[in-house]
Write a protein that holds these residues in place. Structure first.
Motif, PDB file in Angstrom:
ATOM      1  N   LEU A 180       0.822  -1.213   0.000  1.00  0.00           N
ATOM      2  CA  LEU A 180       0.000   0.000   0.000  1.00  0.00           C
ATOM      3  C   LEU A 180       0.855   1.262   0.000  1.00  0.00           C
ATOM      4  CD1 LEU A 180      -2.650  -1.178   2.624  1.00  0.00           C
ATOM      5  CD2 LEU A 180      -2.799  -1.286   0.133  1.00  0.00           C
ATOM      6  N   ARG A 181       2.055   1.178  -0.525  1.00  0.00           N
ATOM      7  CA  ARG A 181       2.944   2.336  -0.548  1.00  0.00           C
ATOM      8  C   ARG A 181       2.423   3.416  -1.496  1.00  0.00           C
ATOM      9  NH1 ARG A 181       8.531  -0.766  -1.731  1.00  0.00           N
ATOM     10  NH2 ARG A 181       7.084  -1.987  -3.025  1.00  0.00           N
ATOM     11  N   GLU A 182       2.448   4.652  -1.040  1.00  0.00           N
ATOM     12  CA  GLU A 182       2.084   5.804  -1.872  1.00  0.00           C
ATOM     13  C   GLU A 182       2.696   7.047  -1.264  1.00  0.00           C
ATOM     14  OE1 GLU A 182      -0.397   8.425  -1.148  1.00  0.00           O
ATOM     15  OE2 GLU A 182      -0.372   7.806   0.948  1.00  0.00           O
ATOM     16  N   SER A 183       3.060   7.998  -2.122  1.00  0.00           N
ATOM     17  CA  SER A 183       3.630   9.283  -1.693  1.00  0.00           C
ATOM     18  C   SER A 183       4.843   9.100  -0.795  1.00  0.00           C
ATOM     19  CB  SER A 183       2.560  10.124  -0.984  1.00  0.00           C
ATOM     20  OG  SER A 183       1.466  10.392  -1.825  1.00  0.00           O
ATOM     21  N   GLY A 184       5.704   8.130  -1.123  1.00  0.00           N
ATOM     22  CA  GLY A 184       6.912   7.914  -0.341  1.00  0.00           C
ATOM     23  C   GLY A 184       6.696   7.167   0.962  1.00  0.00           C
ATOM     24  N   GLY A 185       5.500   6.618   1.172  1.00  0.00           N
ATOM     25  CA  GLY A 185       5.213   5.893   2.404  1.00  0.00           C
ATOM     26  C   GLY A 185       5.792   4.496   2.407  1.00  0.00           C
ATOM     27  N   GLN A 186       5.616   3.805   3.537  1.00  0.00           N
ATOM     28  CA  GLN A 186       6.178   2.461   3.716  1.00  0.00           C
ATOM     29  C   GLN A 186       5.121   1.457   4.182  1.00  0.00           C
ATOM     30  OE1 GLN A 186       9.629   4.271   6.279  1.00  0.00           O
ATOM     31  NE2 GLN A 186      10.383   2.347   5.454  1.00  0.00           N
ATOM     32  N   LEU A 187       3.865   1.757   3.967  1.00  0.00           N
ATOM     33  CA  LEU A 187       2.796   0.946   4.528  1.00  0.00           C
ATOM     34  C   LEU A 187       2.538  -0.325   3.730  1.00  0.00           C
ATOM     35  CD1 LEU A 187       0.419   0.575   6.532  1.00  0.00           C
ATOM     36  CD2 LEU A 187      -0.973   1.910   4.940  1.00  0.00           C
ATOM     37  N   CYS A 188       2.370  -1.415   4.457  1.00  0.00           N
ATOM     38  CA  CYS A 188       1.799  -2.633   3.903  1.00  0.00           C
ATOM     39  C   CYS A 188       0.871  -3.212   4.959  1.00  0.00           C
ATOM     40  CB  CYS A 188       2.877  -3.642   3.494  1.00  0.00           C
ATOM     41  SG  CYS A 188       3.826  -4.366   4.857  1.00  0.00           S
ATOM     42  N   GLU A 189       0.061  -4.165   4.572  1.00  0.00           N
ATOM     43  CA  GLU A 189      -0.850  -4.823   5.500  1.00  0.00           C
ATOM     44  C   GLU A 189      -0.605  -6.329   5.472  1.00  0.00           C
ATOM     45  OE1 GLU A 189      -3.241  -3.952   7.719  1.00  0.00           O
ATOM     46  OE2 GLU A 189      -2.854  -1.818   7.478  1.00  0.00           O
ATOM     47  N   ALA A 190      -0.493  -6.910   6.661  1.00  0.00           N
ATOM     48  CA  ALA A 190      -0.395  -8.357   6.799  1.00  0.00           C
ATOM     49  C   ALA A 190      -1.769  -8.866   7.184  1.00  0.00           C
ATOM     50  CB  ALA A 190       0.639  -8.719   7.869  1.00  0.00           C
ATOM     51  N   GLY A 191      -2.357  -9.705   6.334  1.00  0.00           N
ATOM     52  CA  GLY A 191      -3.731 -10.139   6.554  1.00  0.00           C
ATOM     53  C   GLY A 191      -3.856 -11.618   6.822  1.00  0.00           C
ATOM     54  N   LEU A 192      -4.895 -11.966   7.564  1.00  0.00           N
ATOM     55  CA  LEU A 192      -5.252 -13.352   7.856  1.00  0.00           C
ATOM     56  C   LEU A 192      -6.734 -13.515   7.566  1.00  0.00           C
ATOM     57  CD1 LEU A 192      -4.607 -16.185   9.050  1.00  0.00           C
ATOM     58  CD2 LEU A 192      -5.284 -15.240  11.282  1.00  0.00           C
ATOM     59  N   ALA A 193      -7.049 -14.276   6.524  1.00  0.00           N
ATOM     60  CA  ALA A 193      -8.440 -14.546   6.183  1.00  0.00           C
ATOM     61  C   ALA A 193      -8.879 -15.793   6.929  1.00  0.00           C
ATOM     62  CB  ALA A 193      -8.584 -14.732   4.674  1.00  0.00           C
ATOM     63  N   ALA A 194      -9.798 -15.607   7.879  1.00  0.00           N
ATOM     64  CA  ALA A 194     -10.261 -16.726   8.712  1.00  0.00           C
ATOM     65  C   ALA A 194     -11.728 -16.563   9.053  1.00  0.00           C
ATOM     66  CB  ALA A 194      -9.425 -16.815   9.979  1.00  0.00           C
ATOM     67  N   GLY A 195     -12.524 -16.174   8.077  1.00  0.00           N
ATOM     68  CA  GLY A 195     -13.947 -16.005   8.318  1.00  0.00           C
ATOM     69  C   GLY A 195     -14.217 -14.874   9.297  1.00  0.00           C
ATOM     70  N   GLU A 196     -15.052 -15.158  10.312  1.00  0.00           N
ATOM     71  CA  GLU A 196     -15.439 -14.122  11.264  1.00  0.00           C
ATOM     72  C   GLU A 196     -14.289 -13.665  12.145  1.00  0.00           C
ATOM     73  OE1 GLU A 196     -18.760 -15.503  13.477  1.00  0.00           O
ATOM     74  OE2 GLU A 196     -20.148 -15.457  11.767  1.00  0.00           O
ATOM     75  N   VAL A 197     -13.228 -14.428  12.246  1.00  0.00           N
ATOM     76  CA  VAL A 197     -12.080 -14.028  13.072  1.00  0.00           C
ATOM     77  C   VAL A 197     -10.916 -13.550  12.209  1.00  0.00           C
ATOM     78  CG1 VAL A 197     -12.690 -15.495  15.018  1.00  0.00           C
ATOM     79  CG2 VAL A 197     -11.296 -16.432  13.167  1.00  0.00           C
ATOM     80  N   SER A 198     -11.201 -13.071  11.020  1.00  0.00           N
ATOM     81  CA  SER A 198     -10.155 -12.517  10.147  1.00  0.00           C
ATOM     82  C   SER A 198      -9.485 -11.346  10.833  1.00  0.00           C
ATOM     83  CB  SER A 198     -10.748 -12.082   8.807  1.00  0.00           C
ATOM     84  OG  SER A 198     -11.290 -13.176   8.105  1.00  0.00           O
TER      85      SER A 198
END
Length: 254
Positions: free
Chosen positions: A215-233
């Motif tokens: 999700l990097r934009e405008s010189g940023g360093q953002l990323c997202e670590a995701g876990l898909a697990a239904g209702e407890v995602s």
């Protein structure tokens, strides 16, 4: 070269009768008739500035324009950060802190359904809990928390603000995915505007699926670590270099 022909014998017969001025005039006439050229092949009298000495190098290829999918992705990123601080080297912000303009993790965005669970203000820093002995007076001094670590210490305010927006969107979609296989998770992320070029590490982990989003934009360093697990995602911010290949350098794994 154009030659002016004249009789040498005739010149010899009359050489005694020629004055010095006449000899000079004949020499000048001969040089003019020869059409002398200067070095380099340019005719005499031609200005050097009129000779084209430019050399043309290979044509530089023009950069390829972004694809329609990339344009839509960039537009989505811009929409998600429209209420966040402007880029420009904002200092890092501890979890849950706010400048008054960006959302905090204890608040749901406007488009979050009322039935969606609200994330805690800080999933990374917890306040220590200590039980009191019978008759003990609670302390009045404020409890000092340790300095933030991981992404909370490395992301600037703009990235931290953007992570809140992205996480609510991602969780809202993943909680509706039953039996989250990599193919189903990819389809759900694509439906939110996250294109394949920015989805990394999509893999099955038991009955769940893990992934990363760039999700990097405008010189940023953002990323997202995701876990898909239904209702407890779950989804947490992570850190990547501002430029170059996608390599996670810091994360709070969900």
């Amino acid at each position: 070269m154009t030659q002016n022909r004249f009789s040498v014998k005739a010149f010899a017969r009359h050489r005694h009768g020629l004055t010095a001025v006449s000899l000079a005039a004949l020499a000048s006439l001969a040089l003019t008739g020869c059409g002398s050229e200067v070095a380099g092949g340019a005719p005499q009298g031609t200005s050097a500035k009129n000779v084209d000495t430019r050399t043309s190098g290979p044509a530089q290829p023009s950069p390829e324009p972004p694809s329609p999918g990339q344009k839509a992705f960039e537009a989505m990123l811009a929409t998600e950060v429209r209420t966040c601080p402007r880029p420009g080297g904002d200092p890092s912000v501890p979890p849950g802190a706010s400048t008054g303009t960006e959302p905090v993790r204890s608040q749901a965005p406007r488009d979050t359904p009322a039935t969606e669970p609200i994330r805690p203000a800080s999933p990374h820093v917890t306040e220590p809990v200590r039980s009191l002995a019978p008759g003990e007076t609670p302390p009045t001094d404020p409890i000092e928390l340790g300095p933030p670590t991981g992404p909370a210490a490395e992301l600037n305010r703009r990235d931290w603000c953007a992570s809140v927006q992205h996480e609510y969107r991602i969780l809202g979609a993943l909680q509706k995915v039953a039996e989250p296989t990599p193919a189903k998770v990819r389809k759900a992320l694509n439906g939110l505007g996250y294109i394949d070029e920015h989805i990394h590490g999509l893999q099955q982990d038991g009955r769940t699926t893990r992934f990363y989003l760039d999700l990097r934009e405008s010189g940023g360093q953002l990323c997202e670590a995701g876990l898909a697990a239904g209702e407890v995602s779950d989804a947490n911010p992570c850190v990547v270099p501002a430029t170059g290949p996608f390599t996670v350098t810091s994360e709070d794994r969900p």
